[in-house]
Write a protein that holds these residues in place. Structure first.
Motif, PDB file in Angstrom:
ATOM      1  N   TYR B  53       0.870  -1.442   0.100  1.00 32.14           N
ATOM      2  CA  TYR B  53       0.024  -0.131  -0.166  1.00 32.14           C
ATOM      3  C   TYR B  53       0.906   1.446   0.098  1.00 32.14           C
ATOM      4  CZ  TYR B  53      -3.788  -2.912   1.108  1.00 32.14           C
ATOM      5  OH  TYR B  53      -4.977  -4.128   0.995  1.00 32.14           O
ATOM      6  N   TYR B  54       1.739   1.389   0.812  1.00 33.43           N
ATOM      7  CA  TYR B  54       2.759   2.623   0.878  1.00 33.43           C
ATOM      8  C   TYR B  54       4.371   2.177   0.689  1.00 33.43           C
ATOM      9  CZ  TYR B  54      -1.324   2.892   4.003  1.00 33.43           C
ATOM     10  OH  TYR B  54      -2.519   2.799   4.523  1.00 33.43           O
ATOM     11  N   PRO B  55       4.522   1.691  -0.632  1.00 33.47           N
ATOM     12  CA  PRO B  55       5.878   1.430  -1.179  1.00 33.47           C
ATOM     13  C   PRO B  55       6.547   2.579  -0.649  1.00 33.47           C
ATOM     14  CG  PRO B  55       4.517   1.326  -3.073  1.00 33.47           C
ATOM     15  CD  PRO B  55       3.622   1.384  -1.860  1.00 33.47           C
ATOM     16  N   GLU B  56       6.241   3.792  -1.092  1.00 33.30           N
ATOM     17  CA  GLU B  56       7.175   5.135  -1.119  1.00 33.30           C
ATOM     18  C   GLU B  56       7.465   5.362   0.344  1.00 33.30           C
ATOM     19  OE1 GLU B  56       3.959   4.989  -1.865  1.00 33.30           O
ATOM     20  OE2 GLU B  56       2.944   6.125  -0.148  1.00 33.30           O
ATOM     21  N   LYS B  57       6.886   5.049   1.418  1.00 31.33           N
ATOM     22  CA  LYS B  57       7.268   5.324   2.849  1.00 31.33           C
ATOM     23  C   LYS B  57       8.568   4.682   3.159  1.00 31.33           C
ATOM     24  CE  LYS B  57       3.601   7.505   4.847  1.00 31.33           C
ATOM     25  NZ  LYS B  57       2.238   7.253   4.841  1.00 31.33           N
ATOM     26  N   PHE B  58       8.743   3.490   2.531  1.00 26.50           N
ATOM     27  CA  PHE B  58      10.222   2.644   2.881  1.00 26.50           C
ATOM     28  C   PHE B  58      11.207   3.323   2.263  1.00 26.50           C
ATOM     29  CE2 PHE B  58       6.699  -0.133   3.663  1.00 26.50           C
ATOM     30  CZ  PHE B  58       6.999  -0.732   4.528  1.00 26.50           C
ATOM     31  N   GLY B  59      11.214   4.427   1.408  1.00 22.04           N
ATOM     32  CA  GLY B  59      12.424   4.972   0.911  1.00 22.04           C
ATOM     33  C   GLY B  59      13.126   4.537  -0.479  1.00 22.04           C
ATOM     34  N   SER B  60      13.394   3.143  -0.439  1.00 22.43           N
ATOM     35  CA  SER B  60      13.844   2.546  -1.309  1.00 22.43           C
ATOM     36  C   SER B  60      13.720   1.177  -1.442  1.00 22.43           C
ATOM     37  CB  SER B  60      15.382   2.671  -1.475  1.00 22.43           C
ATOM     38  OG  SER B  60      15.813   1.701  -1.337  1.00 22.43           O
ATOM     39  N   LYS B  61      13.520   0.715  -2.846  1.00 21.06           N
ATOM     40  CA  LYS B  61      13.094  -0.717  -3.231  1.00 21.06           C
ATOM     41  C   LYS B  61      14.036  -1.837  -2.441  1.00 21.06           C
ATOM     42  CE  LYS B  61      11.278   0.427  -7.519  1.00 21.06           C
ATOM     43  NZ  LYS B  61      11.396   0.354  -9.284  1.00 21.06           N
ATOM     44  N   VAL B  62      15.115  -1.264  -2.041  1.00 18.88           N
ATOM     45  CA  VAL B  62      16.233  -2.040  -1.674  1.00 18.88           C
ATOM     46  C   VAL B  62      15.959  -2.288  -0.058  1.00 18.88           C
ATOM     47  CG1 VAL B  62      18.571  -2.648  -1.098  1.00 18.88           C
ATOM     48  CG2 VAL B  62      17.971  -1.259  -3.254  1.00 18.88           C
ATOM     49  N   VAL B  63      15.445  -1.192   0.498  1.00 20.64           N
ATOM     50  CA  VAL B  63      15.181  -1.455   1.875  1.00 20.64           C
ATOM     51  C   VAL B  63      13.823  -2.200   1.853  1.00 20.64           C
ATOM     52  CG1 VAL B  63      13.938  -0.164   3.913  1.00 20.64           C
ATOM     53  CG2 VAL B  63      15.919   0.778   2.336  1.00 20.64           C
ATOM     54  N   ILE B  64      12.768  -2.138   0.860  1.00 19.17           N
ATOM     55  CA  ILE B  64      11.604  -3.174   0.766  1.00 19.17           C
ATOM     56  C   ILE B  64      12.225  -4.492   0.880  1.00 19.17           C
ATOM     57  CG2 ILE B  64       9.953  -3.995  -0.094  1.00 19.17           C
ATOM     58  CD1 ILE B  64       8.985  -1.016  -0.868  1.00 19.17           C
ATOM     59  N   ALA B  65      13.050  -5.079  -0.002  1.00 20.67           N
ATOM     60  CA  ALA B  65      13.562  -6.245  -0.357  1.00 20.67           C
ATOM     61  C   ALA B  65      14.321  -6.740   0.925  1.00 20.67           C
ATOM     62  CB  ALA B  65      14.526  -6.315  -1.350  1.00 20.67           C
ATOM     63  N   ILE B  66      15.060  -5.897   1.599  1.00 18.54           N
ATOM     64  CA  ILE B  66      15.794  -6.516   2.771  1.00 18.54           C
ATOM     65  C   ILE B  66      14.997  -6.666   4.070  1.00 18.54           C
ATOM     66  CG2 ILE B  66      17.688  -5.980   4.572  1.00 18.54           C
ATOM     67  CD1 ILE B  66      18.974  -4.168   2.313  1.00 18.54           C
ATOM     68  N   LEU B  67      13.923  -5.752   4.036  1.00 16.13           N
ATOM     69  CA  LEU B  67      12.871  -6.112   5.199  1.00 16.13           C
ATOM     70  C   LEU B  67      12.109  -7.251   4.630  1.00 16.13           C
ATOM     71  CD1 LEU B  67      11.485  -2.387   5.979  1.00 16.13           C
ATOM     72  CD2 LEU B  67      12.598  -4.101   7.369  1.00 16.13           C
ATOM     73  N   ALA B  68      11.888  -7.415   3.585  1.00 20.35           N
ATOM     74  CA  ALA B  68      11.002  -8.548   3.035  1.00 20.35           C
ATOM     75  C   ALA B  68      11.724  -9.924   3.320  1.00 20.35           C
ATOM     76  CB  ALA B  68      10.512  -8.599   1.756  1.00 20.35           C
ATOM     77  N   VAL B  69      12.905  -9.915   3.186  1.00 23.25           N
ATOM     78  CA  VAL B  69      13.963 -11.127   3.387  1.00 23.25           C
ATOM     79  C   VAL B  69      13.809 -11.377   4.903  1.00 23.25           C
ATOM     80  CG1 VAL B  69      16.173 -12.083   3.149  1.00 23.25           C
ATOM     81  CG2 VAL B  69      15.115 -10.979   1.215  1.00 23.25           C
ATOM     82  N   VAL B  70      14.221 -10.263   5.607  1.00 18.77           N
ATOM     83  CA  VAL B  70      14.400 -10.534   6.906  1.00 18.77           C
ATOM     84  C   VAL B  70      13.185 -10.959   7.705  1.00 18.77           C
ATOM     85  CG1 VAL B  70      14.964  -9.201   9.229  1.00 18.77           C
ATOM     86  CG2 VAL B  70      16.570  -8.971   7.180  1.00 18.77           C
TER      87      VAL B  70
END
Lengths: 286, 383
Positions: B53-70
């Motif tokens: 819903y709020y992908p922009e809140k995470f700053g960058s795609k890489v942050v999302i990917a890392i958070l998703a993996v962890v």
């Protein structure tokens, strides 16, 4: 006698000329098309149009295609997208599958055979069956996450699950049962046995599945095309778009194709040993 | 099956019951498990929905990917930890009964949600109209069977099925057998080169072969096939448009064969290396030629693997889509079932007809599915 010793290899087996010639021909057939793409990707548009790539002395060499496709065409962004899609979609299914595989291998329970047969059967089911129902579930009519990475992670986790459970379970059945029995007698719970014994012992199979899943997710076109928005689209989707634009952008196509292959090839070559072992362990009985 | 008592380290007989369920029912564990599992599901669900819903809140795609993996790995581990805690809190007998189901539930649930439920839903949709709002009986099936494109696709699918698995296995066997006769180094190189396309996507392979089949208007030909063909005195052709005898389909089959031979070769090669040297030696002493040894000794011994590879490729071929979609999108009589489905669902918005096509695809895979299950059962019986 001397003629005979001449046709022996270093390890004493006879050298087969027929085998050498045939494999060389097959290897050429298997590499030349890729080589053609690689060479074409370093040529200017005019050079590629005027001369076949095999005319390597006709000039017109350039790195521009890579520069343009990476920076101008948004391939750089989609390259990142591919990584963001592939890494979580590779890692997340593993634990779910490992626990299930453990239960199927080391525990006895009613319905075990039936459930496992269902998993074997489901591996054959074409993923196309899932598209309409999943578009309903993930799209605006449902969760509303279609277009985002999360949609693709969920789908790949689900679609990869049968193969993951099957491969891991096949591998775990080859582990010595006595180790598990003695752990049990030592008073270890299933949970402890899983983490302390089975996971470390299953690393080759876990790695093999991870490689397979990574290649599959990275190379996938259908799911990425349908469930990712343009901003989030992967290199493969981007490449397919370039392929569609006949005529213009032909020189970018070859560079784009090579960029899309770089990561899978690196993964493949560095981890080939695991991959081969996993494939043979999963599919061949033993 | 050894029934001998297992000697525990230290030589003592350890208690059989685990430390977790000494006292049987444990309310603390039950409560902790439920609350913990719920917290994990709730937390992870929200985190992952937030990615959507709020992908922009995470700053960058890489942050999302890392958070998703962890988050994904840690979350799954915690989930199992709490599920396990709950089950261990049950009375001992109940715990032993429930435990296996608790371990398979998350994985099986995903399969149910994403593969079993959709099968039923798709069958359901196949009897409904284009936006799945009303039932139309068998109309979709009638439409499909009346559509000439459907029959073109069926013929093509049958051709793909007849050619690709057999050719893949045949070439795979040839490479595996001949590479086995090379020096160790030669074998390694040859196998790696043939195996390499395994890493290439269907789209990438289509790009590669698109260049090979390329046709230029005018005299100068830059496609490899046309160059060879004109050098031999032929006339340059737009190869992928040649629909006579479905020639263009065969050219596309080459791509899939090219991609899959490596897989076939790897499995077959390990099977061939498993053929005991003594049987080969015995055949040689009996005066059998290499050719006879191959057909009468090696092939029968690797039959199981040949069938496995054949079936795996067959399943892949039934769903063949990318190559046909990317290169021709089904034009010039190249259409196949999976591409027809795609066209109906996304280009024409005909959910009903598309679902009916998938149901037909499902029916087509059923014999393979039945075979697969039987094969699995037979293998299990041998274990």
């Amino acid at each position: 006698m001397s003629a005979r010793s001449a046709v022996l290899m270093a390890d004493g087996r006879p050298r087969s000329r027929f085998a050498i010639v045939t494999t060389v021909v097959l290897c050429l057939l298997w590499t030349i098309p890729t080589l053609g793409l690689l060479l074409t990707s370093f040529r200017t548009r005019d050079a590629a149009r005027a001369h076949g790539w095999w005319e390597i002395f006709s000039g017109g060499w350039t790195f521009d295609n890579y520069d343009k496709v990476f920076n101008g065409n948004g391939m750089g962004g989609s390259f990142l997208n591919s990584l963001v899609v592939a890494v979580p979609a590779t890692v997340i299914p593993i634990m779910f599958a490992a626990f299930a595989a453990y239960a199927f291998t080391f525990m006895d329970f009613p319905g075990k055979d039936v459930i496992f047969v269902v998993i074997v059967a489901v591996m054959v089911v074409p993923i196309q069956v899932a598209f309409q129902p999943m578009l309903d579930m993930l799209g605006p009519r449902g969760l509303g996450v279609s277009g985002q990475y999360i949609a693709v992670w969920i789908l790949h986790t689900g679609f990869g699950m049968p193969l993951a459970i099957y491969t891991l379970r096949n591998y775990m059945t080859t582990l010595p049962r006595t180790v598990i029995e003695s752990a049990k007698i030592d008073g270890a719970s299933h949970f402890q046995t899983f983490w302390r014994l089975i996971v470390p012992m299953s690393v080759p199979a876990l790695a093999a599945f991870a490689i397979l899943q990574f290649l599959w997710v990275w190379n996938d076109l259908l799911i990425a095309k349908l469930f990712l928005s343009a901003d989030n689209s992967t290199v493969i989707v981007k490449l397919q778009g370039l392929l569609g634009s006949q005529g213009q952008g032909q020189e970018l196509l070859t560079a784009g194709a090579f960029i899309s292959m770089a990561i899978p090839m690196i993964v493949f070559f560095t981890l080939q040993r695991y991959f081969v072992r996993g494939l043979t362990a999963g599919a061949v009985k033993g | 099956m050894s029934t001998a008592p297992v000697i525990v380290e230290g030589g003592e007989t350890a208690p059989v019951r685990g430390p977790g369920n000494v006292g049987g029912l444990s309310w603390v564990k039950l409560a902790g498990g439920v609350v913990g599992a719920w917290l994990v599901v709730w937390g992870l669900g929200n985190l992952f929905l937030a990615f959507g819903y709020y992908p922009e809140k995470f700053g960058s795609k890489v942050v999302i990917a890392i958070l998703a993996v962890v988050g994904g790995v840690l979350g799954a581990a915690l989930l199992f930890y709490f599920i396990n805690m709950f089950v261990e809190g049950l009375p001992e007998r109940a715990s032993a009964i429930v435990m296996p189901y608790a371990y398979i539930l998350p994985g099986l649930g995903l399969i149910g949600l994403m593969l079993l439920y959709p099968v039923l839903q798709t069958i359901n949709y196949s009897f409904a109209n284009s936006d799945s709002t009303a039932y139309v009986g068998l109309d979709n099936y009638k439409d499909i069977f009346g559509d000439s494109e459907f029959w073109v696709s069926i013929v093509n699918n049958v051709l793909w099925l007849l050619v690709v698995p057999a050719a893949t296995v045949a070439i795979g066997v040839v490479v595996a057998v001949l590479a086995d006769k090379l020096s160790t180094q030669g074998e390694k190189v040859a196998k790696s080169l043939v195996f390499l396309p395994m890493a290439i996507s269907f789209v990438g392979a289509s790009t590669i072969w698109g260049l090979v089949y390329h046709y230029d208007i005018g005299d100068k030909q830059t496609g490899l096939l046309n160059w060879i063909w004109t050098s031999l005195g032929g006339k340059a052709q737009a190869w992928l448009s040649l629909s006579d005898l479905r020639f263009n389909s065969f050219l596309m089959m080459v791509i899939l064969i090219w991609l899959q031979v490596g897989f076939a070769m790897i499995l077959l090669s390990s099977a061939i290396k498993g053929v005991p040297e003594e049987t080969l030696e015995a055949a040689r002493i009996d005066g059998a030629s290499e050719w006879q040894i191959f057909w009468r000794v090696v092939i029968p011994q690797i039959k199981g693997t040949i069938i496995t590879v054949f079936i795996t490729v067959l399943i892949l071929v039934l769903k063949v889509f990318d190559i046909v979609y990317v290169l021709k999108n089904g034009l010039d009589k190249t259409n196949v079932i999976a591409n027809l489905f795609f066209q109906e669902l996304f280009a024409k918005d005909q959910a009903g007809k598309a679902s009916a096509i998938v149901v037909i695809l499902l029916l087509a895979v059923t014999p393979v599915l039945w075979y697969q299950v039987r094969h699995f059962r037979a293998e299990e019986a041998e274990r």
